[in-house]
Design a protein around this motif. Sequence first.
Motif, PDB file in Angstrom:
ATOM      1  N   ASP A  65      76.450  63.242  50.917  1.00 47.25           N
ATOM      2  CA  ASP A  65      76.862  61.985  51.542  1.00 47.25           C
ATOM      3  C   ASP A  65      78.250  62.069  52.145  1.00 47.25           C
ATOM      4  N   VAL A  66      79.113  62.885  51.553  1.00 49.16           N
ATOM      5  CA  VAL A  66      80.450  63.100  52.112  1.00 49.16           C
ATOM      6  C   VAL A  66      80.327  63.737  53.490  1.00 49.16           C
ATOM      7  N   ASP A  67      79.506  64.778  53.589  1.00 47.32           N
ATOM      8  CA  ASP A  67      79.281  65.437  54.877  1.00 47.32           C
ATOM      9  C   ASP A  67      78.631  64.487  55.876  1.00 47.32           C
ATOM     10  N   LEU A  68      77.621  63.754  55.409  1.00 50.66           N
ATOM     11  CA  LEU A  68      76.871  62.871  56.300  1.00 50.66           C
ATOM     12  C   LEU A  68      77.752  61.750  56.850  1.00 50.66           C
ATOM     13  N   ALA A  69      78.541  61.139  55.988  1.00 52.01           N
ATOM     14  CA  ALA A  69      79.423  60.055  56.432  1.00 52.01           C
ATOM     15  C   ALA A  69      80.423  60.553  57.470  1.00 52.01           C
ATOM     16  N   ARG A  70      80.985  61.720  57.243  1.00 51.38           N
ATOM     17  CA  ARG A  70      81.944  62.275  58.203  1.00 51.38           C
ATOM     18  C   ARG A  70      81.287  62.564  59.549  1.00 51.38           C
ATOM     19  N   ILE A 102      79.358  51.303  50.561  1.00 51.98           N
ATOM     20  CA  ILE A 102      78.890  52.005  49.369  1.00 51.98           C
ATOM     21  C   ILE A 102      77.960  53.101  49.887  1.00 51.98           C
ATOM     22  N   TRP A 103      78.390  54.349  49.749  1.00 57.59           N
ATOM     23  CA  TRP A 103      77.628  55.460  50.345  1.00 57.59           C
ATOM     24  C   TRP A 103      77.661  56.638  49.368  1.00 57.59           C
ATOM     25  N   ASN A 104      76.707  56.637  48.430  1.00 52.94           N
ATOM     26  CA  ASN A 104      76.786  57.626  47.355  1.00 52.94           C
ATOM     27  C   ASN A 104      75.460  57.675  46.587  1.00 52.94           C
ATOM     28  N   GLY A 105      74.390  58.098  47.273  1.00 56.38           N
ATOM     29  CA  GLY A 105      73.088  58.086  46.635  1.00 56.38           C
ATOM     30  C   GLY A 105      72.711  56.674  46.228  1.00 56.38           C
ATOM     31  N   TYR A 106      72.889  55.727  47.134  1.00 58.08           N
ATOM     32  CA  TYR A 106      72.726  54.300  46.852  1.00 58.08           C
ATOM     33  C   TYR A 106      71.341  53.849  47.325  1.00 58.08           C
ATOM     34  N   SER A 107      70.454  53.592  46.385  1.00 56.16           N
ATOM     35  CA  SER A 107      69.085  53.219  46.726  1.00 56.16           C
ATOM     36  C   SER A 107      68.983  51.746  47.094  1.00 56.16           C
ATOM     37  N   GLU A 108      68.161  51.471  48.088  1.00 57.17           N
ATOM     38  CA  GLU A 108      67.897  50.092  48.488  1.00 57.17           C
ATOM     39  C   GLU A 108      66.893  49.482  47.511  1.00 57.17           C
ATOM     40  N   THR A 109      67.307  48.429  46.819  1.00 52.78           N
ATOM     41  CA  THR A 109      66.428  47.748  45.860  1.00 52.78           C
ATOM     42  C   THR A 109      66.429  46.250  46.154  1.00 52.78           C
ATOM     43  N   PRO A 110      65.400  45.530  45.712  1.00 58.69           N
ATOM     44  CA  PRO A 110      65.369  44.076  45.929  1.00 58.69           C
ATOM     45  C   PRO A 110      66.581  43.368  45.334  1.00 58.69           C
ATOM     46  N   GLN A 111      67.026  43.815  44.157  1.00 58.76           N
ATOM     47  CA  GLN A 111      68.184  43.182  43.514  1.00 58.76           C
ATOM     48  C   GLN A 111      69.439  43.362  44.361  1.00 58.76           C
ATOM     49  N   ARG A 112      69.636  44.556  44.899  1.00 56.47           N
ATOM     50  CA  ARG A 112      70.831  44.837  45.695  1.00 56.47           C
ATOM     51  C   ARG A 112      70.791  44.143  47.048  1.00 56.47           C
ATOM     52  N   LYS A 113      69.607  44.006  47.624  1.00 53.06           N
ATOM     53  CA  LYS A 113      69.488  43.376  48.940  1.00 53.06           C
ATOM     54  C   LYS A 113      69.890  41.911  48.922  1.00 53.06           C
ATOM     55  N   GLU A 114      69.911  41.300  47.747  1.00 53.17           N
ATOM     56  CA  GLU A 114      70.356  39.915  47.641  1.00 53.17           C
ATOM     57  C   GLU A 114      71.856  39.794  47.913  1.00 53.17           C
ATOM     58  N   PHE A 118      71.875  46.750  54.122  1.00 53.83           N
ATOM     59  CA  PHE A 118      71.625  48.186  54.095  1.00 53.83           C
ATOM     60  C   PHE A 118      71.385  48.754  55.489  1.00 53.83           C
ATOM     61  N   SER A 119      71.804  49.995  55.656  1.00 53.86           N
ATOM     62  CA  SER A 119      71.484  50.743  56.868  1.00 53.86           C
ATOM     63  C   SER A 119      70.029  51.182  56.812  1.00 53.86           C
ATOM     64  N   VAL A 220      55.782  56.232  39.257  1.00 50.63           N
ATOM     65  CA  VAL A 220      57.138  55.848  39.643  1.00 50.63           C
ATOM     66  C   VAL A 220      57.219  55.773  41.168  1.00 50.63           C
ATOM     67  N   PRO A 221      57.553  54.620  41.731  1.00 53.06           N
ATOM     68  CA  PRO A 221      57.631  54.499  43.189  1.00 53.06           C
ATOM     69  C   PRO A 221      58.857  55.214  43.743  1.00 53.06           C
ATOM     70  N   ALA A 222      58.734  55.703  44.965  1.00 49.03           N
ATOM     71  CA  ALA A 222      59.883  56.325  45.624  1.00 49.03           C
ATOM     72  C   ALA A 222      60.910  55.255  45.955  1.00 49.03           C
ATOM     73  N   ASP A 223      62.186  55.619  45.904  1.00 46.24           N
ATOM     74  CA  ASP A 223      63.228  54.727  46.397  1.00 46.24           C
ATOM     75  C   ASP A 223      63.994  55.448  47.495  1.00 46.24           C
ATOM     76  N   MET A 224      64.608  54.696  48.373  1.00 44.34           N
ATOM     77  CA  MET A 224      65.234  55.256  49.561  1.00 44.34           C
ATOM     78  C   MET A 224      66.745  55.108  49.520  1.00 44.34           C
ATOM     79  N   PHE A 225      67.450  56.205  49.765  1.00 45.43           N
ATOM     80  CA  PHE A 225      68.905  56.157  49.873  1.00 45.43           C
ATOM     81  C   PHE A 225      69.286  55.560  51.226  1.00 45.43           C
ATOM     82  N   ALA A 226      70.246  54.636  51.192  1.00 43.71           N
ATOM     83  CA  ALA A 226      70.757  54.027  52.415  1.00 43.71           C
ATOM     84  C   ALA A 226      72.227  53.677  52.179  1.00 43.71           C
TER      85      ALA A 226
END
Length: 270
Positions: A65-70, A102-114, A118-119, A220-226
Amino acid sequence: MKKFWMIILPFLLLGLTGCESVQKRANTQDTWSKIEKKKQVVIGLDDSFVPMGFVKKNGQLTGYDVDLAREVFKQYGIKVSFQTIDWSMNVTELRNGTIDLIWNGYSETPQRKEKVAFSRPYLRNEQVLVVKKNSPIHNFSQMKNYDLGMQTGSTAQQWYEGKQNVIHAKNVVLYDQIPNSFLDLNAGRIKGILLDEVYANYYIAHMTKGNYRVIENPKVPADMFAVGMRKGDKTLRKKINQGLINLQKNSKLKELNEKWFGKNSNYLGE
């Protein structure tokens, strides 16, 4: 007692008003012009989260994520500054303006979307169970008789506490950082760790002697980093999304996947 409440009530109301104004500002203010003017964006991370963002033995911050953000912000001539935060307080830090993203293996979840915008997602992940190699545990259901560790504020904790019927432990032990849970696993204080597959595979392959097993479960459902950001930052979201699309088109995203994971299987594609 009445006099006490007459004195304390204005302060309580002031505190509530302050919290509401911070939340309102985070939900409505577009900060891209400030970021563009300063030519700097601040990203919050847990600097022990391999391989997304972590500190090497020489003290250098590195990671996928450090490389990707840069790479994303290089396209806009903006410098990326990384701020280590208490992961359980990431949304508070974001709303208060201590960090911009927040950019650090951060999964998009219903709780967080409240609370967070997210990108577009850029990496696929799922939650797995890690046990010692000689452990009698071979599937999720066997954890019911044992103590299970996970990181405070993590996707694992949110998923575990949600309405899932896949894994239940005798007790749950929460940790500020995942490496501390491995210390307890080694000492026998817990018998398993629920965590991101991305972290588990990298940590075991590169930072241990292979004394662990990773247990997956098809339920276990997949979750997506964003990338997480304030809801008011609509321009910033557009810039990040376009930056990710550009890296996808010029194969830089593919290169980063191969650099950090040795393959491109986690890549989401179009």
